[in-house]
Design an enzyme around this catalytic site. Structure first.
Site, short mmCIF file in Angstrom:
data_model
loop_
_atom_site.label_atom_id
_atom_site.label_comp_id
_atom_site.label_asym_id
_atom_site.label_seq_id
_atom_site.Cartn_x
_atom_site.Cartn_y
_atom_site.Cartn_z
N ASP A 229 0.84 -1.20 0.00
CA ASP A 229 0.00 0.00 0.00
C ASP A 229 0.88 1.25 0.00
O ASP A 229 1.86 1.32 0.74
CB ASP A 229 -0.87 -0.03 1.27
CG ASP A 229 -1.91 1.07 1.29
OD1 ASP A 229 -2.79 1.06 0.42
OD2 ASP A 229 -1.84 1.94 2.17
N GLU A 288 1.59 -0.72 -5.02
CA GLU A 288 0.64 0.34 -5.33
C GLU A 288 1.46 1.62 -5.32
O GLU A 288 1.78 2.17 -4.27
CB GLU A 288 -0.46 0.43 -4.27
CG GLU A 288 -1.51 1.45 -4.67
CD GLU A 288 -2.12 2.27 -3.52
OE1 GLU A 288 -3.19 2.83 -3.72
OE2 GLU A 288 -1.50 2.37 -2.45
C1 NOJ Z 1 -4.51 2.96 -0.90
C2 NOJ Z 1 -5.62 2.04 -0.56
O1 NOJ Z 1 -5.95 1.28 -1.69
C3 NOJ Z 1 -6.76 2.89 -0.07
O2 NOJ Z 1 -7.94 2.16 0.09
C4 NOJ Z 1 -6.34 3.54 1.22
O3 NOJ Z 1 -7.34 4.43 1.63
C5 NOJ Z 1 -5.04 4.31 1.04
N1 NOJ Z 1 -4.05 3.58 0.30
C6 NOJ Z 1 -4.43 4.63 2.38
O4 NOJ Z 1 -3.94 3.45 2.96
#
Ligand code: NOJ
Length: 563
Positions: A229, A288
């Protein structure tokens, strides 16, 4: 002679199922990875919230769908200020999802079915209920635990102004002031997301040590990989410099920022890669990483770093042949030098489902509040899926897209939970719409999601889109996905490799060959005639073939094989 072909699907054969279970090196290069959002997938105990036991009970469905791996969004102990992306204990399962034994059973069962399990790791920030943060606040200024986060004195005469001008991605300032143990207003801490999600200070060695240990914990549990993440956020520019003026930041944005995509993040991933490589079983990391360009994204997947990175540039592309071709070419070109597979994704838990994005006019971005033309959106979504699954590399499927689910755009305010909805100015807080629990059955409580209700209300008619309603129905979206995934297994030219050979095609149409496989996607509003390139494998709509020519309707993708 003219022949009609309906979009159809056939259940997986036993042979295809056997391939799922066979261990394969580099499986991830062309894997189809299915994202489970645990709270909305299946509820085993009737409390209205999905859980790990629910996921476990539905693994055979995922095996039969034909995916290679399952990525689970966070299920760790968390106060759920951001649906689990605020982790209080990285080594515990939140009781609402079950416990570690359930996680163990889920991993084991998945492996027995030939499915791999990827878990979500959230290293940019913790929950404000994480022990380190609670102690950092409780111990007051000077606590060594404050160094593990970004605590700073405020600006202004009495420290009443935030330390810099950064804004939270969820709206409002990226800084919150704490009340010190003596009751006075004190230091500020940084949170790029909600105030309940304080950012770690990755310059502090304890943070790195902790995450290397957390990695080992889950690797020892048997997971096959991690989705990282906010992988681009760990390192902040020296001195936390002001931005100057800037529009509200967007989720999945691609602007150059002093808190994103700093070169220092790569050292973290080089270290992580060494840990992963100590373990057997071809395990992976997927990043991500929101970066300004696909070229910057490619840096995350150099051979000694991560394996894959989500292709958000592709996710953000409208249903338009020219734009799609540009992003496909650019993606393949930027991944080739680093030897990483391209990835493709159309939906996830942060964006409007693609059946609704494509139902609306282009250019609206990934947070859309209008239902648009649902029939058009579904037709395009099906076509977009077949296009995506024909591209070389790995593809991500978000739960429910195989049912053609639209976004639920009219949720009442009182049920919404997305923190961005309440903090922002209405631009990025519509993520609840893609998180509504999925329908398994035509009728019954929460359409088979569980024996009770569902944490977000499901719209009327949800049962008509259910797994039960679509199973075995020729032409249903579910059967289209099953057929496509089964074809990916039987056609080696699908998924593999790193290039496409573009074929000449009318305007608005993409046509490419990959070995013995040909894909034609008509993104335009009119039917087009193309050569019938071989034996018809699959089509997202009804096509007609006559005398070596095929008529491909608007918003339709066709697969042929010449083998
Ligand atoms: C990306 C995640 O996919 C999302 O759902 C989240 O709110 C943010 N990162 C913060 O962790």
């Amino acid at each position: 002679m003219s022949q009609q072909h309906s979009p159809s699907g056939s259940p997986l054969t036993e042979a295809a199922v056997a391939t799922v279970a066979a261990p394969r090196r580099d499986w991830w290069r062309d894997a189809v990875i299915y994202q489970v959002y645990p709270r909305s997938f299946a509820d085993s105990n009737g409390d209205g919230m999905g859980d790990l036991e629910g996921v476990r009970s539905r693994l055979p469905y995922l095996r039969d769908l034909g995916v290679d791996a399952v990525w689970l969004s966070p299920f760790y102990a968390s106060p759920q200020a951001d649906a689990g992306y605020d982790v209080a204990d990285y080594r515990a399962v939140d009781p609402m999802f079950g416990n570690l034994l359930d996680a163990d059973a889920l991993i084991r069962d998945a492996h027995e079915l030939g499915l791999r399990i990827i878990v979500d790791l959230v290293p940019n920030h913790s929950s404000d209920q994480h022990e380190w943060f609670r102690r950092a606040v409780a111990e007051g200024p000077g606590s060594p635990l404050r160094d593990r986060y970004h605590f700073r004195p405020g600006k202004g005469k009495n420290g009443e102004l935030p330390p810099n001008d950064w804004e939270s991605i969820f709206g409002g300032p990226a800084w919150t002031r704490v009340t010190e143990p003596d009751g006075t207003p004190g230091e500020w801490y940084l949170h790029l997301f909600a105030p309940e999600q304080p950012d770690f200070n990755w310059e502090h060695p304890a943070v790195g040590d902790e995450f290397r240990s957390i990695l080992r914990f889950w690797l020892d549990m048997g997971v096959d990989g991690f989705r990282i993440d906010v992988a681009h956020g760990l390192v902040k520019a020296d001195g936390l410099p002001d931005l100057g003026t800037h529009d509200q930041l967007k989720l999945l944005g691609n602007d150059v920022m002093p808190f994103f995509d700093q070169d220092g993040v790569h050292e973290v991933y080089r270290q992580w890669r060494q840990i992963l490589d100590e373990y057997s079983g071809d395990r992976i990391f997927v990043a991500e990483a929101w970066t300004p360009t696909v070229e910057r994204t490619a840096l995350y997947v150099r051979p000694d770093e991560l394996h894959q990175a989500f292709n958000f540039q592709y996710l953000g592309t409208d249903w338009d042949a020219k734009e799609l071709r540009t992003v496909i070419d650019r993606t393949l070109e930027s991944m080739r030098p680093v030897g990483a597979p391209a990835t493709w994704v159309l939906s996830n838990h942060d964006v409007t489902r693609h059946a609704t994005r494509f139902a609306n006019p282009p250019g609206l971005g990934t947070q859309i509040r209008t239902a648009g033309d649902r029939a058009l959106g579904l037709r395009r979504a099906r076509a977009a899926t077949l296009l995506m699954l024909a591209l070389p590399g790995s593809a991500y499927v978000y739960q429910g897209e195989e049912l053609g689910l639209p976004d639920v755009v009219d949720l009442p305010d009182e049920v919404r939970q997305d923190p961005a909805y309440f903090r922002g100015e209405g631009q990025d807080g519509f993520r609840d719409g893609c998180r509504v629990p999925i329908p398994w059955t035509r009728a019954g409580s929460s359409y088979g999601f569980g024996a009770g209700g569902s944490w977000l209300p499901q719209p009327a008619g949800w049962g008509d889109l259910s797994v039960e309603a679509q199973t075995g129905v020729p032409g249903s979206t579910l059967e289209l996905y099953r057929s496509a995934l089964s074809a990916r297994r039987s056609q080696p030219d699908l998924g593999a490799g790193d290039a496409v050979e573009w074929l000449r095609a009318p305007e608005g149409v993409l046509a490419f060959r990959r070995g013995e496989f040909v894909c034609v996607a008509n993104t335009g509003g009119e039917a087009v005639a193309t050569p019938a390139y071989g034996r018809l494998l699959l089509a997202s709509g009804e096509i007609t073939e006559a005398d070596g020519e095929a008529k491909v309707p608007a918003d339709t993708t066709v697969w042929w094989t010449t083998g």
